[in-house]
Design an enzyme around this catalytic site. Structure first.
Site, PDB file in Angstrom:
ATOM      1  N   SER A  88       0.908  -1.238   0.030  1.00  0.00           N
ATOM      2  CA  SER A  88      -0.073  -0.069   0.254  1.00  0.00           C
ATOM      3  C   SER A  88       0.879   1.338  -0.152  1.00  0.00           C
ATOM      4  O   SER A  88       1.766   1.431  -0.674  1.00  0.00           O
ATOM      5  CB  SER A  88      -1.020  -0.036   1.070  1.00  0.00           C
ATOM      6  OG  SER A  88      -2.040   1.008   1.319  1.00  0.00           O
ATOM      7  N   HIS A 192      -7.663   1.620  -2.105  1.00  0.00           N
ATOM      8  CA  HIS A 192      -7.582   0.786  -3.126  1.00  0.00           C
ATOM      9  C   HIS A 192      -8.965   0.246  -3.445  1.00  0.00           C
ATOM     10  O   HIS A 192      -9.324  -1.094  -3.712  1.00  0.00           O
ATOM     11  CB  HIS A 192      -6.869  -0.400  -2.749  1.00  0.00           C
ATOM     12  CG  HIS A 192      -5.479  -0.054  -1.940  1.00  0.00           C
ATOM     13  ND1 HIS A 192      -4.579   0.659  -2.607  1.00  0.00           N
ATOM     14  CD2 HIS A 192      -5.132  -0.019  -0.696  1.00  0.00           C
ATOM     15  CE1 HIS A 192      -3.275   0.933  -1.730  1.00  0.00           C
ATOM     16  NE2 HIS A 192      -3.829   0.457  -0.686  1.00  0.00           N
TER      17      HIS A 192
END
Length: 306
Positions: A88, A192
């Site tokens: 991430s 995301h």
């Protein structure tokens, strides 16, 4: 023989993480640059749960402490890593570690990334939840109608889902009834996922103006799980990951294909090392946060490379 680095993402930060950073002169410059953005009292701030999960604080913190920790050990290692990856927001530190851009640029990008993500869900209460023990299709079937999206694929029985707070709350009892383990993450945005589409577009515009150098080693990218060295491709996937599923299972497989002797996690906690050891028990992984001093991590890598 060689080693891999994986940089931690958000939700693992805690007040006593990486305790040796504060006194190591090699970390000082990066910590100072980070402190100028989030405050030099960041350890105190980490004691406040609301501050700890604040996106603008956490993303800069994760990027800065990851790169500061790397600065303490990189010159003591006999060779550079064979491959790097970041989980991430950890991808920013991974790119900087590989030489795509500087630590200072990574911190600036972390701050802007967080601001864009916050703006994308302004007025909405969203978040993320890790689900273990059920495959992704079963989770989505059980939660049909709630609008959940798979944000991170870790392995066949573990994923992270993004959605509104209300949807995640409604999903929890449904999934628990099916035997799943659910854990809400200290993340206040639906990272995301399609919620982040405006942020991804804006971040792509920022990255278009930033020079990208060819990395010193391949980077296993979140967006595709592919090994990439082309700067143009790296620029594109770094923005795309904001609004698409992080393919962490594929990232791990790409790292494994490099036939490394060991994997070192850089950052707070040891979540990525634990996930790696569960999937690839024949290749040891540890986190730099497990060691009392950074020299312990250096010595551990040296033993694995003999």
């Amino acid at each position: 023989m060689n080693y891999a680095l994986v940089f931690s993402g958000q939700a693992s930060q805690y007040p006593k993480m990486l305790p040796w950073l504060d006194t190591d002169p090699r970390a000082a410059a990066t910590l100072h640059a980070m402190g100028e953005r989030i405050g030099l009292d960041w350890r105190t701030a980490l004691q406040d749960k609301s501050r700890r999960s604040n996106n603008a604080f956490a993303q800069v913190l994760i990027t800065g402490t990851g790169l500061a920790a790397w600065a303490t050990i990189k010159d003591q290692l006999s060779q550079a890593p064979a491959v790097v990856a970041g989980y991430s927001v950890g991808e920013l530190a991974a790119f900087a570690c590989a030489g795509v851009f500087s630590a200072g640029q990574a911190l600036a990008l972390a701050q802007q990334r967080a601001e864009l993500m916050d703006q994308a869900v302004l007025g909405q209460q969203t978040g993320m939840m890790a689900v273990t023990g059920l495959p992704e299709p079963s989770v989505l079937t059980a939660c049909a109608g709630l609008g959940l999206e798979c944000a991170i694929r870790i392995h066949s029985g573990q994923s992270v889902f993004a959605g509104t707070d209300d949807a995640l709350s409604q999903a929890t009892p449904r999934l628990l009834a099916l035997g799943a383990v659910c854990k809400r993450l200290d993340v206040r945005v639906a990272s995301h996922s399609s919620w982040m589409a405006p942020a991804a577009r804006a971040f792509a515009q920022t990255l278009a103006t930033l020079p990208f150098a060819a990395p010193g080693c391949p980077i296993a990218t979140n967006a595709d799980g592919a090994l990439v060295r082309n700067p143009a491709v790296l620029r594109q996937v770094l923005s795309r990951q904001l609004a698409s599923t992080v393919q962490w299972a594929a990232c791990m497989e790409a790292v494994n294909e490099r036939q490394v002797a060991c994997v070192l996690e850089i950052g707070a906690g040891s979540a990525l090392a634990r996930i790696w050891n569960e999937r690839y028990p024949g290749i040891p992984a540890r986190s730099v946060d497990e060691f009392q001093q950074p020299q312990g991590a250096v010595a551990w890598i040296a033993r694995q490379l003999r």
